[in-house]
Design a protein around this motif. Structure first.
Motif, PDB file in Angstrom:
ATOM      1  N   TRP A  39       0.856  -1.181   0.000  1.00 22.76           N
ATOM      2  CA  TRP A  39       0.000   0.000   0.000  1.00 22.76           C
ATOM      3  C   TRP A  39       0.893   1.232   0.000  1.00 22.76           C
ATOM      4  CZ3 TRP A  39      -0.517  -3.857   3.907  1.00 22.76           C
ATOM      5  CH2 TRP A  39      -1.398  -4.880   3.535  1.00 22.76           C
ATOM      6  N   GLU A  40       0.974   1.889  -1.140  1.00 24.15           N
ATOM      7  CA  GLU A  40       1.961   2.947  -1.356  1.00 24.15           C
ATOM      8  C   GLU A  40       1.674   4.189  -0.506  1.00 24.15           C
ATOM      9  OE1 GLU A  40       4.725   2.985  -3.042  1.00 24.15           O
ATOM     10  OE2 GLU A  40       4.511   0.947  -3.844  1.00 24.15           O
ATOM     11  N   GLY A  41       2.748   4.824  -0.068  1.00 22.44           N
ATOM     12  CA  GLY A  41       2.643   6.126   0.601  1.00 22.44           C
ATOM     13  C   GLY A  41       1.900   6.094   1.911  1.00 22.44           C
ATOM     14  N   THR A  42       1.966   4.964   2.655  1.00 24.30           N
ATOM     15  CA  THR A  42       1.151   4.847   3.869  1.00 24.30           C
ATOM     16  C   THR A  42       1.962   4.913   5.161  1.00 24.30           C
ATOM     17  OG1 THR A  42       1.217   2.426   3.634  1.00 24.30           O
ATOM     18  CG2 THR A  42      -0.708   3.579   2.733  1.00 24.30           C
ATOM     19  N   ARG A  43       3.256   5.204   5.058  1.00 24.00           N
ATOM     20  CA  ARG A  43       4.158   5.308   6.216  1.00 24.00           C
ATOM     21  C   ARG A  43       4.033   4.096   7.141  1.00 24.00           C
ATOM     22  NH1 ARG A  43       4.782  10.764   9.714  1.00 24.00           N
ATOM     23  NH2 ARG A  43       5.705  11.490   7.760  1.00 24.00           N
ATOM     24  N   PRO A  44       4.439   2.929   6.693  1.00 23.87           N
ATOM     25  CA  PRO A  44       4.450   1.758   7.583  1.00 23.87           C
ATOM     26  C   PRO A  44       5.484   1.963   8.683  1.00 23.87           C
ATOM     27  CG  PRO A  44       5.582   1.265   5.521  1.00 23.87           C
ATOM     28  CD  PRO A  44       4.963   2.614   5.359  1.00 23.87           C
ATOM     29  N   ARG A  45       5.086   1.675   9.921  1.00 21.70           N
ATOM     30  CA  ARG A  45       5.968   2.010  11.031  1.00 21.70           C
ATOM     31  C   ARG A  45       5.690   1.147  12.248  1.00 21.70           C
ATOM     32  NH1 ARG A  45       5.522   7.722  13.149  1.00 21.70           N
ATOM     33  NH2 ARG A  45       6.550   6.703  14.923  1.00 21.70           N
ATOM     34  N   ASP A  46       6.645   1.185  13.177  1.00 21.23           N
ATOM     35  CA  ASP A  46       6.517   0.633  14.521  1.00 21.23           C
ATOM     36  C   ASP A  46       6.106  -0.838  14.541  1.00 21.23           C
ATOM     37  OD1 ASP A  46       6.745   3.425  14.706  1.00 21.23           O
ATOM     38  OD2 ASP A  46       5.743   3.455  16.629  1.00 21.23           O
ATOM     39  N   PRO A  47       6.869  -1.705  13.830  1.00 14.63           N
ATOM     40  CA  PRO A  47       6.515  -3.131  13.826  1.00 14.63           C
ATOM     41  C   PRO A  47       6.745  -3.783  15.184  1.00 14.63           C
ATOM     42  CG  PRO A  47       8.612  -2.797  12.731  1.00 14.63           C
ATOM     43  CD  PRO A  47       8.070  -1.430  13.022  1.00 14.63           C
ATOM     44  N   TYR A  48       6.078  -4.912  15.366  1.00 18.57           N
ATOM     45  CA  TYR A  48       6.159  -5.687  16.612  1.00 18.57           C
ATOM     46  C   TYR A  48       5.911  -7.140  16.253  1.00 18.57           C
ATOM     47  CZ  TYR A  48       5.805  -5.948  21.773  1.00 18.57           C
ATOM     48  OH  TYR A  48       6.033  -6.184  23.105  1.00 18.57           O
ATOM     49  N   VAL A  49       6.660  -8.060  16.844  1.00 17.30           N
ATOM     50  CA  VAL A  49       6.572  -9.475  16.506  1.00 17.30           C
ATOM     51  C   VAL A  49       5.634 -10.179  17.483  1.00 17.30           C
ATOM     52  CG1 VAL A  49       7.873 -11.594  16.076  1.00 17.30           C
ATOM     53  CG2 VAL A  49       8.948  -9.362  15.663  1.00 17.30           C
ATOM     54  N   ASP A  50       4.683 -10.940  16.941  1.00 21.50           N
ATOM     55  CA  ASP A  50       3.727 -11.631  17.803  1.00 21.50           C
ATOM     56  C   ASP A  50       4.272 -13.003  18.219  1.00 21.50           C
ATOM     57  OD1 ASP A  50       3.194 -13.542  15.807  1.00 21.50           O
ATOM     58  OD2 ASP A  50       1.243 -12.705  15.266  1.00 21.50           O
ATOM     59  N   PRO A  51       3.539 -13.759  19.055  1.00 20.65           N
ATOM     60  CA  PRO A  51       4.057 -15.053  19.530  1.00 20.65           C
ATOM     61  C   PRO A  51       4.297 -16.082  18.436  1.00 20.65           C
ATOM     62  CG  PRO A  51       2.315 -14.263  20.981  1.00 20.65           C
ATOM     63  CD  PRO A  51       2.313 -13.363  19.788  1.00 20.65           C
ATOM     64  N   TRP A  52       3.761 -15.862  17.242  1.00 21.17           N
ATOM     65  CA  TRP A  52       3.931 -16.801  16.130  1.00 21.17           C
ATOM     66  C   TRP A  52       4.893 -16.262  15.073  1.00 21.17           C
ATOM     67  CZ3 TRP A  52      -0.627 -15.164  18.352  1.00 21.17           C
ATOM     68  CH2 TRP A  52      -1.233 -16.101  19.197  1.00 21.17           C
ATOM     69  N   ASN A  53       5.678 -15.256  15.461  1.00 21.13           N
ATOM     70  CA  ASN A  53       6.708 -14.661  14.596  1.00 21.13           C
ATOM     71  C   ASN A  53       6.140 -13.931  13.387  1.00 21.13           C
ATOM     72  OD1 ASN A  53       8.895 -15.448  16.228  1.00 21.13           O
ATOM     73  ND2 ASN A  53       8.994 -17.456  15.247  1.00 21.13           N
ATOM     74  N   ARG A  54       4.876 -13.556  13.474  1.00 12.83           N
ATOM     75  CA  ARG A  54       4.321 -12.656  12.465  1.00 12.83           C
ATOM     76  C   ARG A  54       4.620 -11.231  12.901  1.00 12.83           C
ATOM     77  NH1 ARG A  54      -1.721 -14.955  12.649  1.00 12.83           N
ATOM     78  NH2 ARG A  54      -1.338 -14.213  14.774  1.00 12.83           N
ATOM     79  N   VAL A  55       4.778 -10.347  11.925  1.00 12.10           N
ATOM     80  CA  VAL A  55       5.187  -8.979  12.207  1.00 12.10           C
ATOM     81  C   VAL A  55       4.028  -8.029  11.904  1.00 12.10           C
ATOM     82  CG1 VAL A  55       6.859  -7.165  11.691  1.00 12.10           C
ATOM     83  CG2 VAL A  55       7.568  -9.561  11.652  1.00 12.10           C
TER      84      VAL A  55
END
Length: 336
Positions: free
Chosen positions: A41-57
């Motif tokens: 999704w272009e131009g949406t400022r993806p930020r502040d990732p976090y990893v869940d218990p199943w290693n999804r981000v």
């Protein structure tokens, strides 16, 4: 509210035993492996990732008004709707996999159940309009900053009660927040020369006034010895505050005064990592600093350039640092 003035010690920049040469050869010591995934999704400022218990981000699409999940194994993305005008700024994930996000534009903290897509909203008190950065304490309650509202708050999850503490300085812009081993929050006061902490038992604020009035701490981390490390966005330094003595030691960042250090993380060996985000037009650089040897030991440029990397987290099980970029990528730094 108490204020402590801190004493300053300035040390020379050290990197792999080389001090102050400024050459690319001196800085390019032990680069790390970085992988970036292009967000669809272009131009949406993806930020502040976090990893869940199943290693999804999971990450925020701040400009795009969504929450999304990346499966690093397959490279697939999935988007989740949030209420209109939320513009989520930051998120964290509890042990059950629920996603808690900061509704930066519509005054709430939300809990997203990924299984159903259902969102539970926790409204902010009157006058608090912009929850910014979230952190869990040991009880699973949420501490947060509200930059433009000039407060730090705590959401008690069981009751939905939100308590707030006002900063001692008008328009101080409380920004990054972390917790120490005693479960006390520490706050980077971005528009002032100070770092603050709050006693959770009394909700009393204490300021540590930093030694240079031009210092502008933006993010911070706490090492295992409860030393508070910060980056000075204004003048390009890495600093350490000893809460017991008030003593501050600073090191010039490898990129110098215009390096604009921003996102920070600390790994399981107490090494501090941060991104240099300036000068504009230059690639962001991930910098590693060993808090035991007191040396910079690693710099790595982002292939995408990065635009600005604003926040990042360390995931200990995979020894990786996750971050989002203004160039519309989610990144992983696999550290040595």
């Amino acid at each position: 509210m108490r204020r402590w003035s801190a004493a300053l010690v300035v040390l020379p920049l050290l990197m792999g035993g080389v001090s102050g040469t400024g050459s690319d050869e001196a800085w390019n010591v032990d680069p790390v492996q970085i992988t970036e995934w292009k967000v669809p999704w272009e131009g949406t400022r993806p930020r502040d990732p976090y990893v869940d218990p199943w290693n999804r981000v999971w990450f925020c699409g701040q400009s795009g008004n969504y929450i999304a999940m990346l499966d690093p194994k397959s490279g697939e993305f999935k988007q989740y709707e949030v209420p209109p005008v939320t513009h989520p700024h930051n998120l964290i994930i509890d042990d059950e996999g629920n996603v808690w996000y900061a509704g930066n534009r519509n005054a709430h903290i939300g809990r997203l159940d990924p299984k159903t897509g259902e969102i539970t909203k926790y409204a902010m008190p009157d006058g608090v309009r912009d929850p910014h950065t979230l952190m869990f304490n040991r009880d699973g309650d949420v501490w947060f900053t509200a930059q433009q509202s000039n407060v730090v708050g705590k959401l008690t999850v069981a009751t939905g009660e939100v308590q707030v503490v006002e900063m001692s300085t008008p328009r101080a812009r409380p920004y990054g927040i972390v917790l120490d081993s005693r479960d006390h929050p520490w706050i980077a006061v971005f528009a002032a020369d100070r770092i603050a902490t709050i006693d959770p038992a009394t909700m009393t604020l204490r300021d540590y006034v930093l030694p240079r009035p031009e210092i502008r701490p933006r993010r911070l981390v706490v090492t295992s010895d409860d030393m508070v490390w910060y980056v000075d966005y204004a003048t390009g330094t890495l600093g350490k505050l000893d809460p017991g003595t008030g003593r501050v030691v600073e090191w010039a960042a490898p990129g110098g005064e215009e390096s604009r250090p921003y996102a920070m993380a600390v790994d399981d060996r107490d090494r501090v990592w941060f991104f240099e985000t300036g000068p504009r037009g230059s690639p962001n650089r991930l910098v590693g600093f060993d808090t035991k040897t007191l040396e910079f030991f690693s710099t790595t440029e982002l292939e995408s350039g990065g635009g600005t990397v604003r926040h990042m987290v360390y995931h200990e099980p995979t020894r990786s640092i996750w971050f989002g970029t203004d160039t519309n990528t989610i990144g992983r730094a696999q550290i040595p």
